[in-house]
Scaffold this motif. Structure first.
Motif, PDB file in Angstrom:
ATOM      1  N   ILE A   1       0.974  -1.189   0.116  1.00 22.35           N
ATOM      2  CA  ILE A   1       0.110  -0.255  -0.120  1.00 22.35           C
ATOM      3  C   ILE A   1       0.938   1.347   0.217  1.00 22.35           C
ATOM      4  O   ILE A   1       1.616   1.371   0.861  1.00 22.35           O
ATOM      5  CB  ILE A   1      -0.860   0.242   1.634  1.00 22.35           C
ATOM      6  CG1 ILE A   1      -1.703  -1.148   1.467  1.00 22.35           C
ATOM      7  CG2 ILE A   1      -1.498   0.746   1.260  1.00 22.35           C
ATOM      8  CD1 ILE A   1      -2.756  -1.592  -0.341  1.00 22.35           C
ATOM      9  N   GLY A   2       0.559   2.001  -0.567  1.00 15.88           N
ATOM     10  CA  GLY A   2       1.546   3.420  -1.140  1.00 15.88           C
ATOM     11  C   GLY A   2       2.299   4.077  -0.314  1.00 15.88           C
ATOM     12  O   GLY A   2       3.467   5.112  -0.067  1.00 15.88           O
ATOM     13  N   ASN A   3       1.674   4.486   0.898  1.00 16.09           N
ATOM     14  CA  ASN A   3       2.100   5.117   1.948  1.00 16.09           C
ATOM     15  C   ASN A   3       2.862   4.480   2.418  1.00 16.09           C
ATOM     16  O   ASN A   3       3.204   5.010   3.795  1.00 16.09           O
ATOM     17  CB  ASN A   3       0.827   6.273   2.471  1.00 16.09           C
ATOM     18  CG  ASN A   3       0.085   5.223   3.252  1.00 16.09           C
ATOM     19  OD1 ASN A   3      -0.586   3.985   2.948  1.00 16.09           O
ATOM     20  ND2 ASN A   3      -0.670   5.741   4.008  1.00 16.09           N
TER      21      ASN A   3
ATOM     22  N   PRO B   1       4.960  -2.586  -6.758  1.00 14.76           N
ATOM     23  CA  PRO B   1       3.485  -1.366  -6.498  1.00 14.76           C
ATOM     24  C   PRO B   1       2.430  -2.663  -5.901  1.00 14.76           C
ATOM     25  O   PRO B   1       2.260  -3.980  -6.462  1.00 14.76           O
ATOM     26  CB  PRO B   1       2.988  -0.820  -7.836  1.00 14.76           C
ATOM     27  CG  PRO B   1       3.663  -1.944  -9.306  1.00 14.76           C
ATOM     28  CD  PRO B   1       4.882  -2.131  -8.636  1.00 14.76           C
ATOM     29  N   SER B   2       1.715  -2.182  -5.903  1.00 19.62           N
ATOM     30  CA  SER B   2      -0.075  -3.276  -5.138  1.00 19.62           C
ATOM     31  C   SER B   2      -0.354  -3.933  -5.834  1.00 19.62           C
ATOM     32  O   SER B   2      -1.052  -5.655  -5.878  1.00 19.62           O
ATOM     33  CB  SER B   2      -0.646  -2.658  -3.717  1.00 19.62           C
ATOM     34  OG  SER B   2      -1.186  -1.532  -4.436  1.00 19.62           O
TER      35      SER B   2
END
Lengths: 240, 408
Positions: free
Chosen positions: A50-52, A71-72
């Motif tokens: 997850i990006g953050n 990336p997810s």
């Protein structure tokens, strides 16, 4: 299936996982215990990519490949699926449309929805006005449609009544091929705060996260019994 | 011929009158002379160039006429096709109708004030044409009637006047597209529309705008809905335009009359929208709902909504939602005005950006960041319009889907 090696993760500059390592074999189910704020959700969010969640050091190895920088959506495409504890509402996106987007070959979302007694929700906006149990069933239905090889479940029992818990527990068993005694292909990492999920899903291993790192690994039932008897403080003294 | 002295005098006094809202446009810069075009038979419409057909389809006009109950097609100032296949539904050019039918005068300039501003005055003095679509009492349109106001001549000011009448107990569905030819850049469209929804009649009117980047657009609309009548007004504009200003007004003038407005607007860089809607709820049991969805990609959108409760037991709701994708301005101005006790009026307004947690969620299901964003945006635009015939709903979804692909 999954190997997390010395993983240290931060969110917006704040360190939320410290030097975490664990390993899950093919067909194995791993139970992750820990009190609120211990870093359980952060760990599966990091595994999902997850990006953050920023990996500062360490590696995530999945099916022999280093996916730390993936990336997810690439992780999802390669067979990692996640059940969120509190997924967002997406207005205007119908559950049926979502299932069409995520389905894997051979899985019929409508049949699965019938299995989960959830067909009435297919034309509703995702999670809009859903109760706690309905949110979990929607998440499970998406996962069953995705048919992942590694299933990450964030507190599947939270906010669920006893009737729904049976339904969700059975679906998780199905996802993890618990009725197959040999040649089990699916693996799972399940976060639990209360441990109720153990009444429905047998786990092979368990560990406790305390203060953002793993302290104790062993038999999940023994760990749960220990936590019930002595609380999480006891885990800090455990050297297993 | 169909001029009335009082109207003429009022219009004369308004030729320089600026509109209450929106930027003022100097109409002297545009050409209003008539442009002659050949009348086309149905098969000739199907033979229009492919790029023109595509633009027409994007505005809801299907040249094959399939799934349509009739067609009105005006190019620049001239009607190039007009027919109705539906029993009890009349479709005709307004200039011809004014000559042939005395009853048309009972509707012409009866709702929109001719002296509202310079645009109404201009449409009065230099009317090109427009349509009359009338559903006779008790009739029902199985398929929607399609109307298209098409601009091809550069720098033209197109003045049209439309009358839409659903007689007592009738059901009428109209899909109307306003568009420009692929080569046209600059012009102005002035459209007067007067809607009459009589006792227990039902009218759905879906307008799709697909303009050119240098087009100014000034529609002027008023509707009156009688007892038990239902007016559903849908508006979609997802393509660049220089400016659109409109503020349609609806009078619910009988018990249990209902008006529903749904609008979807995408504001591209340089586009200015000042879009409003006002409903007077004047009798017991009246209902009104205004649902607005606006996305700015760099354009300036002003969303106005004004509900006026003049009678007890009315219910009115206004929902204004905006999404800023790539800059721009969204200005939501909801207004509720209650004059008596016993009204139930509410509004909900929100402007924001695409929520990051929603993007993360969809990415965790296997969608790339771009796919996740466009899925969320499509969901935002997916307004549940209730009561439309399924084929019209499909049509609106198709236009939104096609526009969405190009706009985002």
């Amino acid at each position: 299936m999954l190997e997390v090696q010395n993983l240290t993760v931060s969110v917006e500059g704040k360190r939320i996982l410290e030097n975490v390592s664990l390993s899950i074999d093919k067909g194995e189910t791993y139970m992750l215990f820990g009190e609120n704020g211990s870093g359980k959700t952060s760990l599966i969010m990091s595994i999902m990519g997850i990006g953050n969640y920023q990996v500062e050091s360490g590696k995530i190895i999945y099916k022999g490949e280093d996916i730390t920088e993936w990336p997810s959506y690439e992780r999802a495409k390669h067979g990692i699926g996640i059940m969120f504890q509190r997924p967002p509402t997406i207005r205007g996106l119908k559950l049926k449309q979502m299932l069409e987007m995520v389905k894997r070959d051979g899985k019929d979302p409508l049949e699965l929805a019938e299995e989960l007694n959830f067909t009435d929700f297919l034309d509703r906006d995702i999670n809009l006005g859903f109760s706690g149990g309905e949110i979990k069933r929607a998440e499970i239905l998406q996962l069953m449609t995705q048919d992942p090889d590694l299933v990450l479940l964030d507190e599947p029992e939270s906010g669920v009544d006893i009737v729904n818990m049976g339904l969700i527990g059975n679906s998780i068993r199905e996802l993890l091929q618990k009725d197959l005694h040999r040649k089990r292909e699916k693996s799972g990492l399940i976060i639990t705060h209360s441990g109720y999920i153990l009444d429905y899903v047998e786990a092979d291993k368990g560990c406790v996260l305390v203060n953002n790192t793993i302290w104790c690994t062993g038999n999940p039932h023994e760990i749960m019994d220990g936590i019930r008897s002595h609380g999480y403080e006891e885990c800090l003294t455990c050297q297993r | 011929m169909f001029e009335r002295e009082d109207l003429k005098e009022k219009a004369r006094q308004a030729v320089d009158k600026k509109a209450t809202y929106g930027e003022d446009i100097n109409l002297d810069q545009f050409d209003r002379t008539f442009v002659s075009h050949k009348y086309l038979a149905e098969d000739e419409i199907c033979a229009l160039p492919e790029d023109e057909q595509k633009r027409l389809l994007m505005s809801g006009l299907d040249v094959t006429d399939q799934g349509r109950g009739g067609t009105y097609f005006q190019k620049d100032t001239t009607v190039i096709h007009c027919h109705s296949d539906e029993e009890g539904i009349q479709v005709m050019p307004v200039t011809e109708a004014l000559k042939k039918h005395a009853w048309v005068k009972d509707y012409f300039w009866k709702l929109v004030p001719v002296d509202q501003d310079k645009y109404t005055a201009s449409a009065y003095f230099e009317l090109h044409d427009g349509y009359v679509i009338r559903a006779l009492p008790g009739s029902r349109s199985v398929y929607p009637i399609q109307a298209c106001l098409y601009l091809d001549k550069e720098n033209l000011q197109q003045n049209v006047h439309n009358l839409i009448i659903a007689e007592e107990g009738a059901e009428l569905h109209i899909i109307t597209g306003c568009t420009t030819s692929p080569t046209m850049k600059r012009g102005i469209h002035v459209g007067i529309s007067e809607f009459f929804i009589k006792k227990n009649a039902k009218l759905s009117f879906t307008m799709i705008h697909n303009w050119a980047e240098e087009m100014d657009v000034r529609p002027r609309s008023v509707a009156i809905v009688e007892e038990g009548g239902l007016f559903m007004n849908n508006y979609v504009c997802m393509k660049p335009v220089k400016s659109i200003q409109m503020y349609p007004t609806t009078y619910l003038s009988g018990d249990n009359a209902t008006a529903m407005f749904y609008s979807i607007i995408v504001g591209s860089p340089g586009s200015k929208f000042d879009i409003g809607g006002r409903t007077y709820l004047k009798h017991r049991g009246c209902r009104s709902e205004i649902i607005q969805r606006a996305i700015s990609n760099g354009g300036h959108i002003i969303n106005r909504g004004h509900l006026i409760g003049d009678a007890p037991d009315i219910k009115a709701h206004l929902e204004c939602k905006g999404l800023l994708l790539k800059g721009g301005i969204i200005d939501s101005i909801p207004q509720l005005e209650a004059h008596v006790e016993g009204v139930d009026m509410s509004h909900e307004a929100a402007v924001g950006k695409v929520a990051q947690e929603e993007i993360y969620y969809l990415m965790s299901r296997g969608l790339s960041e771009d796919q996740a964003t466009s899925t969320i945006v499509r969901g935002f635009l997916n307004v549940d319009i209730k009561g439309l015939p399924p084929n019209l709903k499909t049509e609106i979804d198709r236009v939104i889907e096609a526009s969405d692909r190009d706009s985002m």
